[in-house]
Design an enzyme around this catalytic site. Structure first.
Site, PDB file in Angstrom:
ATOM      1  N   GLY A   1      -4.298 -52.499  52.208  1.00  0.00           N
ATOM      2  CA  GLY A   1      -4.757 -52.014  53.509  1.00  0.00           C
ATOM      3  C   GLY A   1      -5.549 -53.019  54.325  1.00  0.00           C
ATOM      4  O   GLY A   1      -6.269 -52.636  55.246  1.00  0.00           O
ATOM      5  N   SER A   2      -5.444 -54.312  54.043  1.00  0.00           N
ATOM      6  CA  SER A   2      -6.205 -55.304  54.817  1.00  0.00           C
ATOM      7  C   SER A   2      -5.758 -55.318  56.273  1.00  0.00           C
ATOM      8  O   SER A   2      -6.590 -55.464  57.176  1.00  0.00           O
ATOM      9  CB  SER A   2      -6.074 -56.701  54.199  1.00  0.00           C
ATOM     10  OG  SER A   2      -4.791 -57.248  54.415  1.00  0.00           O
ATOM     11  N   ASN A   3      -4.472 -55.154  56.530  1.00  0.00           N
ATOM     12  CA  ASN A   3      -4.012 -55.116  57.925  1.00  0.00           C
ATOM     13  C   ASN A   3      -4.492 -53.853  58.620  1.00  0.00           C
ATOM     14  O   ASN A   3      -4.927 -53.899  59.777  1.00  0.00           O
ATOM     15  CB  ASN A   3      -2.488 -55.221  57.980  1.00  0.00           C
ATOM     16  CG  ASN A   3      -2.002 -56.654  57.881  1.00  0.00           C
ATOM     17  OD1 ASN A   3      -2.092 -57.421  58.836  1.00  0.00           O
ATOM     18  ND2 ASN A   3      -1.525 -57.016  56.713  1.00  0.00           N
TER      19      ASN A   3
ATOM     20  N   LEU B   1      11.173 -46.309  52.868  1.00  0.00           N
ATOM     21  CA  LEU B   1      12.015 -46.230  54.059  1.00  0.00           C
ATOM     22  C   LEU B   1      11.582 -45.025  54.909  1.00  0.00           C
ATOM     23  O   LEU B   1      11.496 -43.907  54.393  1.00  0.00           O
ATOM     24  CB  LEU B   1      13.478 -46.080  53.639  1.00  0.00           C
ATOM     25  CG  LEU B   1      14.498 -46.117  54.779  1.00  0.00           C
ATOM     26  CD1 LEU B   1      14.600 -47.532  55.362  1.00  0.00           C
ATOM     27  CD2 LEU B   1      15.869 -45.633  54.317  1.00  0.00           C
ATOM     28  N   ILE B   2      11.311 -45.275  56.192  1.00  0.00           N
ATOM     29  CA  ILE B   2      10.981 -44.165  57.097  1.00  0.00           C
ATOM     30  C   ILE B   2      12.258 -43.375  57.339  1.00  0.00           C
ATOM     31  O   ILE B   2      13.272 -43.932  57.743  1.00  0.00           O
ATOM     32  CB  ILE B   2      10.445 -44.691  58.436  1.00  0.00           C
ATOM     33  CG1 ILE B   2       9.182 -45.533  58.248  1.00  0.00           C
ATOM     34  CG2 ILE B   2      10.189 -43.532  59.400  1.00  0.00           C
ATOM     35  CD1 ILE B   2       7.948 -44.773  57.834  1.00  0.00           C
TER      36      ILE B   2
ATOM     37  N   ASN C   1       6.327 -52.232  62.903  1.00  0.00           N
ATOM     38  CA  ASN C   1       6.110 -52.698  61.543  1.00  0.00           C
ATOM     39  C   ASN C   1       5.836 -54.186  61.556  1.00  0.00           C
ATOM     40  O   ASN C   1       6.299 -54.909  62.439  1.00  0.00           O
ATOM     41  CB  ASN C   1       7.370 -52.427  60.708  1.00  0.00           C
ATOM     42  CG  ASN C   1       7.256 -52.975  59.292  1.00  0.00           C
ATOM     43  OD1 ASN C   1       6.358 -52.609  58.549  1.00  0.00           O
ATOM     44  ND2 ASN C   1       8.162 -53.877  58.929  1.00  0.00           N
TER      45      ASN C   1
ATOM     46  N   HIS D   1       6.374 -57.579  59.231  1.00  0.00           N
ATOM     47  CA  HIS D   1       7.094 -58.116  58.069  1.00  0.00           C
ATOM     48  C   HIS D   1       6.584 -59.526  57.819  1.00  0.00           C
ATOM     49  O   HIS D   1       6.461 -60.311  58.771  1.00  0.00           O
ATOM     50  CB  HIS D   1       8.605 -58.111  58.320  1.00  0.00           C
ATOM     51  CG  HIS D   1       9.408 -58.557  57.152  1.00  0.00           C
ATOM     52  ND1 HIS D   1       9.564 -57.786  56.020  1.00  0.00           N
ATOM     53  CD2 HIS D   1      10.065 -59.715  56.905  1.00  0.00           C
ATOM     54  CE1 HIS D   1      10.290 -58.448  55.141  1.00  0.00           C
ATOM     55  NE2 HIS D   1      10.613 -59.618  55.647  1.00  0.00           N
TER      56      HIS D   1
ATOM     57  N   ASP E   1      13.896 -53.359  58.556  1.00  0.00           N
ATOM     58  CA  ASP E   1      13.717 -54.667  59.202  1.00  0.00           C
ATOM     59  C   ASP E   1      14.802 -55.036  60.198  1.00  0.00           C
ATOM     60  O   ASP E   1      15.030 -56.229  60.452  1.00  0.00           O
ATOM     61  CB  ASP E   1      13.621 -55.763  58.118  1.00  0.00           C
ATOM     62  CG  ASP E   1      12.566 -55.450  57.094  1.00  0.00           C
ATOM     63  OD1 ASP E   1      12.772 -55.792  55.916  1.00  0.00           O
ATOM     64  OD2 ASP E   1      11.551 -54.841  57.472  1.00  0.00           O
TER      65      ASP E   1
ATOM     66  N   GLU F   1      -1.078 -62.561  60.071  1.00  0.00           N
ATOM     67  CA  GLU F   1      -1.067 -61.098  60.190  1.00  0.00           C
ATOM     68  C   GLU F   1      -2.387 -60.589  60.774  1.00  0.00           C
ATOM     69  O   GLU F   1      -2.413 -59.814  61.730  1.00  0.00           O
ATOM     70  CB  GLU F   1      -0.831 -60.458  58.822  1.00  0.00           C
ATOM     71  CG  GLU F   1       0.532 -60.756  58.246  1.00  0.00           C
ATOM     72  CD  GLU F   1       0.769 -60.093  56.911  1.00  0.00           C
ATOM     73  OE1 GLU F   1      -0.204 -59.858  56.154  1.00  0.00           O
ATOM     74  OE2 GLU F   1       1.929 -59.794  56.619  1.00  0.00           O
TER      75      GLU F   1
HETATM   76  N1  LIG Z   1      13.328 -46.980  58.574  1.00  0.00           N
HETATM   77  C1  LIG Z   1      12.516 -48.027  58.275  1.00  0.00           C
HETATM   78  N2  LIG Z   1      11.577 -47.879  57.326  1.00  0.00           N
HETATM   79  C2  LIG Z   1      10.751 -48.928  57.014  1.00  0.00           C
HETATM   80  C3  LIG Z   1      10.893 -50.174  57.658  1.00  0.00           C
HETATM   81  C4  LIG Z   1      11.919 -50.301  58.662  1.00  0.00           C
HETATM   82  O1  LIG Z   1      12.083 -51.377  59.295  1.00  0.00           O
HETATM   83  N3  LIG Z   1      12.699 -49.216  58.936  1.00  0.00           N
HETATM   84  N4  LIG Z   1      10.086 -51.254  57.305  1.00  0.00           N
HETATM   85  C5  LIG Z   1       9.446 -51.123  55.991  1.00  0.00           C
HETATM   86  C6  LIG Z   1       8.510 -52.236  55.663  1.00  0.00           C
HETATM   87  N5  LIG Z   1       9.273 -53.249  54.894  1.00  0.00           N
HETATM   88  C7  LIG Z   1       9.385 -54.504  55.433  1.00  0.00           C
HETATM   89  O2  LIG Z   1       8.788 -54.867  56.453  1.00  0.00           O
HETATM   90  C8  LIG Z   1       9.856 -52.933  53.659  1.00  0.00           C
HETATM   91  C9  LIG Z   1       9.129 -52.193  52.737  1.00  0.00           C
HETATM   92  C10 LIG Z   1       9.709 -51.855  51.501  1.00  0.00           C
HETATM   93  C11 LIG Z   1      11.009 -52.270  51.196  1.00  0.00           C
HETATM   94  C12 LIG Z   1      11.626 -51.870  49.900  1.00  0.00           C
HETATM   95  O3  LIG Z   1      12.609 -52.455  49.460  1.00  0.00           O
HETATM   96  N6  LIG Z   1      11.049 -50.832  49.268  1.00  0.00           N
HETATM   97  C13 LIG Z   1      11.536 -50.380  47.938  1.00  0.00           C
HETATM   98  C14 LIG Z   1      10.570 -49.359  47.339  1.00  0.00           C
HETATM   99  C15 LIG Z   1       9.245 -50.041  46.998  1.00  0.00           C
HETATM  100  C16 LIG Z   1       8.237 -49.040  46.451  1.00  0.00           C
HETATM  101  O4  LIG Z   1       8.620 -47.877  46.184  1.00  0.00           O
HETATM  102  O5  LIG Z   1       7.069 -49.464  46.274  1.00  0.00           O
HETATM  103  C17 LIG Z   1      12.908 -49.715  48.043  1.00  0.00           C
HETATM  104  O6  LIG Z   1      13.215 -49.127  49.100  1.00  0.00           O
HETATM  105  O7  LIG Z   1      13.595 -49.758  47.022  1.00  0.00           O
HETATM  106  C18 LIG Z   1      11.720 -53.026  52.100  1.00  0.00           C
HETATM  107  C19 LIG Z   1      11.147 -53.385  53.333  1.00  0.00           C
HETATM  108  C20 LIG Z   1       8.770 -49.776  55.824  1.00  0.00           C
HETATM  109  N7  LIG Z   1       9.766 -48.738  56.095  1.00  0.00           N
HETATM  110  N1  LIG Z   2       8.264 -55.677  53.936  1.00  0.00           N
HETATM  111  C1  LIG Z   2       6.987 -55.070  54.128  1.00  0.00           C
HETATM  112  C2  LIG Z   2       5.885 -55.960  53.617  1.00  0.00           C
HETATM  113  O1  LIG Z   2       6.104 -56.756  52.711  1.00  0.00           O
HETATM  114  N2  LIG Z   2       4.714 -55.812  54.227  1.00  0.00           N
HETATM  115  C3  LIG Z   2       3.615 -56.644  53.834  1.00  0.00           C
HETATM  116  O2  LIG Z   2       2.763 -55.958  52.927  1.00  0.00           O
HETATM  117  C4  LIG Z   2       1.474 -56.583  53.013  1.00  0.00           C
HETATM  118  C5  LIG Z   2       0.446 -55.492  53.101  1.00  0.00           C
HETATM  119  O3  LIG Z   2      -0.830 -56.082  52.972  1.00  0.00           O
HETATM  120  P1  LIG Z   2      -2.128 -55.158  53.252  1.00  0.00           P
HETATM  121  O4  LIG Z   2      -1.944 -53.896  52.464  1.00  0.00           O
HETATM  122  O5  LIG Z   2      -3.282 -56.004  52.779  1.00  0.00           O
HETATM  123  O6  LIG Z   2      -2.167 -54.892  54.733  1.00  0.00           O
HETATM  124  C6  LIG Z   2       1.486 -57.467  54.278  1.00  0.00           C
HETATM  125  O7  LIG Z   2       1.640 -58.833  53.919  1.00  0.00           O
HETATM  126  C7  LIG Z   2       2.713 -56.986  55.009  1.00  0.00           C
HETATM  127  O8  LIG Z   2       3.322 -57.976  55.839  1.00  0.00           O
END
Ligand SMILES: Nc1nc2c(c(=O)[nH]1)N[C@@H](CN(C=O)c1ccc(C(=O)N[C@@H](CCC(=O)O)C(=O)O)cc1)CN2
Ligand SMILES: NCC(=O)N[C@@H]1O[C@H](COP(=O)([O-])[O-])[C@@H](O)[C@H]1O
Length: 202
Positions: free
Chosen positions: A12-14, A94-95, A109, A111, A152, A181
């Site tokens: 949660g730093s961001n 995934l949202i 989001n 990345h 993404d 970030e």
């Molecule tokens: N509909 C969307 N949902 C999310 C997006 C998005 O662009 N569209 N961005 C992600 C954030 N993200 C990258 O920026 C990201 C986060 C997680 C994964 C991933 O592969 N997750 C795993 C599960 C990991 C876990 O359970 O801890 C998976 O799906 O198998 C990829 C990209 C947030 N949601």
């Molecule tokens: N693909 C999604 C992803 O990798 N997101 C990344 O998770 C970290 C969260 O850090 P935080 O919890 O300290 O904010 C951040 O580096 C962010 O870019």
């Protein structure tokens, strides 16, 4: 008053930087923090309070997979709270389509790489930086983008880059990316909400 909900799964730093930056903002407030992880660091950060005096306390809602994917409770709550922008800050699920469609062009989001490279399923946290190092990249950075139904692939709002050394480890890359970030995400959130112009810093 513009109202923000932040989704975070981890440290949660961001989220903390965004909430701290917007503390006492005349036009924007962080209304709610949501997490899918009852052990997420963001919960402790919220409990301590945000801002220089740690006086900003934001409610935290923790939800499970069934609630998130098999009910409309989260969508209903965000609509009832009249959220203007949903900010994903290290959210790892995934949202679902229903939530994306309920907040069109109102969800962003961050990345930790320069999309479209190093994005998609499996590309999160250290996995991203490991892939960047493995590929021998001499720069990485951040991408802030709108959220659509796929990981993404939403329209890119902002990118900033950092130089890498051949000797950099994934941990070195993570540190350099995190600096970007924390420097830019709070400002971009504000600019999106206030419809201010956004220029890249590549
Ligand atoms: N509909 C969307 N949902 C999310 C997006 C998005 O662009 N569209 N961005 C992600 C954030 N993200 C990258 O920026 C990201 C986060 C997680 C994964 C991933 O592969 N997750 C795993 C599960 C990991 C876990 O359970 O801890 C998976 O799906 O198998 C990829 C990209 C947030 N949601
Ligand atoms: N693909 C999604 C992803 O990798 N997101 C990344 O998770 C970290 C969260 O850090 P935080 O919890 O300290 O904010 C951040 O580096 C962010 O870019």
């Amino acid at each position: 008053m513009k109202r923000i909900a932040i989704f975070a799964s981890g440290s949660g730093s961001n989220a903390e930087k965004i909430a701290g930056y917007l503390t006492d903002h005349p036009d924007i407030e962080v209304t709610l923090i949501l997490s899918n992880n009852p052990k997420a660091g963001i919960i402790d950060r919220a409990r301590r309070g945000f801002g220089s005096d740690q006086k900003l306390h934001v409610p935290v809602l923790v939800f499970d997979r069934k609630t998130f994917y098999e009910s409309d409770r989260i969508v209903q709550l965000l609509q009832k709270q009249e959220i203007d922008l949903i900010v994903l800050a290290g959210f790892m699920w995934l949202i679902p389509e229903a939530l994306v469609k309920a907040f069109p062009q109102k969800m962003i989001n961050i990345h930790p790489a320069l999309l479209p490279k190093y994005g998609g399923k499996g590309m999160y946290g250290h996995f991203v930086h490991e892939a960047v190092v493995e590929a021998g990249e001499l720069k990485s950075g951040i991408t802030i983008h709108y959220v659509n139904e796929q990981y993404d692939e939403g329209n890119i709002l902002f990118q900033a880059s950092c130089a890498l050394e051949p000797s950099d480890t994934p941990e070195d890359v993570a540190r350099k990316v995190q600096v970007l970030e924390h420097r830019y995400y709070p400002e971009i959130v504000e600019k999106v909400l206030l419809n201010h112009e956004i220029t890249n810093h590549e």
